[in-house]
Design a protein around this motif. Structure first.
Motif, PDB file in Angstrom:
ATOM      1  N   HIS A 170     -37.079 -35.633 -17.317  1.00 26.35           N
ATOM      2  CA  HIS A 170     -35.754 -35.801 -16.723  1.00 26.35           C
ATOM      3  C   HIS A 170     -34.750 -36.283 -17.767  1.00 26.35           C
ATOM      4  O   HIS A 170     -33.631 -35.759 -17.850  1.00 26.35           O
ATOM      5  CB  HIS A 170     -35.822 -36.789 -15.549  1.00 26.35           C
ATOM      6  CG  HIS A 170     -36.323 -36.170 -14.287  1.00 26.35           C
ATOM      7  ND1 HIS A 170     -35.738 -36.383 -13.058  1.00 26.35           N
ATOM      8  CD2 HIS A 170     -37.357 -35.335 -14.058  1.00 26.35           C
ATOM      9  CE1 HIS A 170     -36.391 -35.702 -12.129  1.00 26.35           C
ATOM     10  NE2 HIS A 170     -37.384 -35.065 -12.718  1.00 26.35           N
ATOM     11  N   HIS A 203     -31.638 -21.801  -3.669  1.00 24.09           N
ATOM     12  CA  HIS A 203     -32.787 -22.728  -3.707  1.00 24.09           C
ATOM     13  C   HIS A 203     -33.333 -22.951  -5.114  1.00 24.09           C
ATOM     14  O   HIS A 203     -34.358 -23.629  -5.262  1.00 24.09           O
ATOM     15  CB  HIS A 203     -33.919 -22.252  -2.781  1.00 24.09           C
ATOM     16  CG  HIS A 203     -33.462 -21.903  -1.401  1.00 24.09           C
ATOM     17  ND1 HIS A 203     -32.901 -22.826  -0.539  1.00 24.09           N
ATOM     18  CD2 HIS A 203     -33.455 -20.713  -0.736  1.00 24.09           C
ATOM     19  CE1 HIS A 203     -32.575 -22.227   0.597  1.00 24.09           C
ATOM     20  NE2 HIS A 203     -32.894 -20.946   0.508  1.00 24.09           N
ATOM     21  N   GLU A 204     -32.674 -22.419  -6.121  1.00 28.82           N
ATOM     22  CA  GLU A 204     -33.112 -22.652  -7.504  1.00 28.82           C
ATOM     23  C   GLU A 204     -32.414 -23.894  -8.049  1.00 28.82           C
ATOM     24  O   GLU A 204     -31.196 -23.948  -8.114  1.00 28.82           O
ATOM     25  CB  GLU A 204     -32.787 -21.430  -8.385  1.00 28.82           C
ATOM     26  CG  GLU A 204     -33.201 -21.594  -9.828  1.00 28.82           C
ATOM     27  CD  GLU A 204     -34.669 -21.900  -9.964  1.00 28.82           C
ATOM     28  OE1 GLU A 204     -34.986 -23.050 -10.337  1.00 28.82           O
ATOM     29  OE2 GLU A 204     -35.505 -21.016  -9.688  1.00 28.82           O
ATOM     30  N   GLU A 205     -33.212 -24.880  -8.450  1.00 31.47           N
ATOM     31  CA  GLU A 205     -32.656 -26.151  -8.918  1.00 31.47           C
ATOM     32  C   GLU A 205     -32.690 -26.300 -10.432  1.00 31.47           C
ATOM     33  O   GLU A 205     -32.137 -27.263 -10.970  1.00 31.47           O
ATOM     34  CB  GLU A 205     -33.436 -27.321  -8.284  1.00 31.47           C
ATOM     35  CG  GLU A 205     -33.370 -27.374  -6.766  1.00 31.47           C
ATOM     36  CD  GLU A 205     -31.985 -27.750  -6.250  1.00 31.47           C
ATOM     37  OE1 GLU A 205     -31.185 -28.267  -7.055  1.00 31.47           O
ATOM     38  OE2 GLU A 205     -31.724 -27.549  -5.057  1.00 31.47           O
ATOM     39  N   HIS A 206     -33.338 -25.396 -11.142  1.00 38.13           N
ATOM     40  CA  HIS A 206     -33.525 -25.555 -12.582  1.00 38.13           C
ATOM     41  C   HIS A 206     -32.763 -24.458 -13.328  1.00 38.13           C
ATOM     42  O   HIS A 206     -33.238 -23.323 -13.424  1.00 38.13           O
ATOM     43  CB  HIS A 206     -35.009 -25.501 -12.933  1.00 38.13           C
ATOM     44  CG  HIS A 206     -35.811 -26.573 -12.266  1.00 38.13           C
ATOM     45  ND1 HIS A 206     -36.386 -26.399 -11.020  1.00 38.13           N
ATOM     46  CD2 HIS A 206     -36.116 -27.836 -12.654  1.00 38.13           C
ATOM     47  CE1 HIS A 206     -37.014 -27.506 -10.678  1.00 38.13           C
ATOM     48  NE2 HIS A 206     -36.865 -28.395 -11.646  1.00 38.13           N
ATOM     49  N   THR A 207     -31.600 -24.792 -13.829  1.00 40.78           N
ATOM     50  CA  THR A 207     -30.761 -23.795 -14.510  1.00 40.78           C
ATOM     51  C   THR A 207     -30.288 -24.289 -15.870  1.00 40.78           C
ATOM     52  O   THR A 207     -29.240 -23.866 -16.352  1.00 40.78           O
ATOM     53  CB  THR A 207     -29.545 -23.422 -13.635  1.00 40.78           C
ATOM     54  OG1 THR A 207     -28.805 -24.608 -13.346  1.00 40.78           O
ATOM     55  CG2 THR A 207     -29.979 -22.758 -12.342  1.00 40.78           C
ATOM     56  N   THR A 229     -26.404 -24.610  -9.767  1.00 43.23           N
ATOM     57  CA  THR A 229     -27.693 -24.369  -9.123  1.00 43.23           C
ATOM     58  C   THR A 229     -27.532 -24.034  -7.644  1.00 43.23           C
ATOM     59  O   THR A 229     -26.518 -24.343  -7.025  1.00 43.23           O
ATOM     60  CB  THR A 229     -28.581 -25.620  -9.239  1.00 43.23           C
ATOM     61  OG1 THR A 229     -27.940 -26.716  -8.559  1.00 43.23           O
ATOM     62  CG2 THR A 229     -28.802 -26.012 -10.686  1.00 43.23           C
ATOM     63  N   ASP A 230     -28.574 -23.400  -7.118  1.00 42.18           N
ATOM     64  CA  ASP A 230     -28.735 -23.218  -5.666  1.00 42.18           C
ATOM     65  C   ASP A 230     -27.474 -22.675  -5.002  1.00 42.18           C
ATOM     66  O   ASP A 230     -26.944 -23.245  -4.050  1.00 42.18           O
ATOM     67  CB  ASP A 230     -29.134 -24.561  -5.030  1.00 42.18           C
ATOM     68  CG  ASP A 230     -29.560 -24.397  -3.578  1.00 42.18           C
ATOM     69  OD1 ASP A 230     -29.814 -23.255  -3.151  1.00 42.18           O
ATOM     70  OD2 ASP A 230     -29.628 -25.426  -2.869  1.00 42.18           O
ATOM     71  N   THR A 257     -37.818 -18.073  -5.863  1.00 37.70           N
ATOM     72  CA  THR A 257     -36.357 -17.931  -5.807  1.00 37.70           C
ATOM     73  C   THR A 257     -35.878 -16.571  -6.313  1.00 37.70           C
ATOM     74  O   THR A 257     -34.668 -16.325  -6.338  1.00 37.70           O
ATOM     75  CB  THR A 257     -35.669 -19.043  -6.624  1.00 37.70           C
ATOM     76  OG1 THR A 257     -36.041 -18.922  -8.004  1.00 37.70           O
ATOM     77  CG2 THR A 257     -36.063 -20.413  -6.111  1.00 37.70           C
TER      78      THR A 257
END
Length: 309
Positions: A170, A203-207, A229-230, A257
């Motif tokens: 993180h 629904h995609e949180e990782h960009t 995202t999302d 996704t």
């Protein structure tokens, strides 16, 4: 640590120079000096104190201990007690008790190693400093491909093997996002052509790679529309219809996704917008004939610059 005059013939470095060498923020070095007494020993009248080779070796020992899970106070004691400033068996014993491990980065350069050390130490200023210097020296593409991405992958492997280190991932992700986002903001070149829209699938949180792509496109004077995202399908369709970008890039990190039906639902625009997908989530998805796939940052930049112009 005893303070003394500079010895003739020995190189003595400033705080900033040592920070760059070790991948540690200058503020961190000053904190280590103030709290734990592990600082520069050389001093000449009328000049700031500077680090001798022995001082730097002790800092290496302290960092060696920290990335193995030893607390800072204990790591400083080991470093000061070490006769040659090198790693000690006591450090390795403390590491074993703490369960820490080194971040494996075979063949990595100094920026990647510095970033890895900063990430494991949860030192956000140091991670940011290393990344800023890497971007300034190597450029956006190399700073991502040769520095940030290998360290992110190593942290992910460490988490998969040990079940620990989510906090490291993180902090590292936030460091990368902060530095590359700031680079986008700092770009002063006047953009050319129509913009490129960058968005995460619903629904995609990782960009994070899209943040890096935006920075690389900015360096090539391409305007971007980063939508984050999302993004819901209805919002994506409305954005494409309203702005008719030169290209749309949709990121999917995981197969869940990667929705081929959404691609087919994107509106036709005038002038025409080209659609591309990127990310490992699309690997086994059947794509419409008009949708292209971007497989690397270098390829993505070249293709999208051509599309924008």
């Amino acid at each position: 640590m005893p303070r003394g005059p500079e010895r003739a013939g020995e190189p003595h470095l400033s705080v900033a120079a040592v920070a760059r060498m070790l991948g540690i923020a200058p503020a961190t070095l000053r904190t280590w000096d103030r709290r734990y007494g592990i600082g520069p020993s050389a001093h000449a009248p009328g000049r700031h104190r500077r680090y001798s080779p022995q001082d730097i070796a002790r800092l290496e020992t302290m960092r060696h201990a920290l990335v193995r899970g030893v607390g800072p106070a204990e790591a400083a004691r080991y470093a000061i007690a070490s006769p040659n400033g090198g790693p000690t068996t006591a450090v390795d014993g403390a590491r074993a008790r703490a369960g820490g491990t080194m971040l494996r980065l075979p063949g990595a350069g100094r920026y990647a190693r510095g970033l890895g050390r900063a990430a494991l130490a949860l030192d956000f200023p140091a991670a940011r400093t290393v990344l800023v210097e890497a971007v300034d020296t190597l450029g956006v593409v190399a700073a991502w491909d040769d520095v940030a991405r290998p360290v992110l992958a190593a942290v992910a492997r460490r988490w998969a093997a040990t079940g620990a280190g989510v906090e490291v991932e993180h902090l590292l992700s936030q460091s990368v996002a902060a530095v590359f986002s700031a680079h986008v903001v700092a770009t002063t070149e006047e953009p050319e052509g129509r913009p490129v829209m960058l968005a995460g699938m619903p629904h995609e949180e990782h960009t994070l790679p899209l943040v890096v792509l935006a920075a690389a496109l900015g360096d090539r004077s391409v305007s971007v529309q980063p939508l984050g995202t999302d993004l819901p399908q209805s919002a994506l369709v409305a954005a494409v219809r309203r702005s008719a970008p030169a290209a749309v890039v949709l990121w999917s990190q995981i197969p869940a996704t990667a929705d081929g039906a959404l691609l087919a639902a994107l509106p036709e625009t005038r002038p025409r917008s080209r659609t591309f997908v990127a990310g490992p989530g699309w690997k086994n998805t059947v794509l419409p004939a008009r949708v292209g796939t971007l497989t690397s940052l270098v390829e993505a930049v070249d293709v999208l610059v051509a599309a924008a112009r």
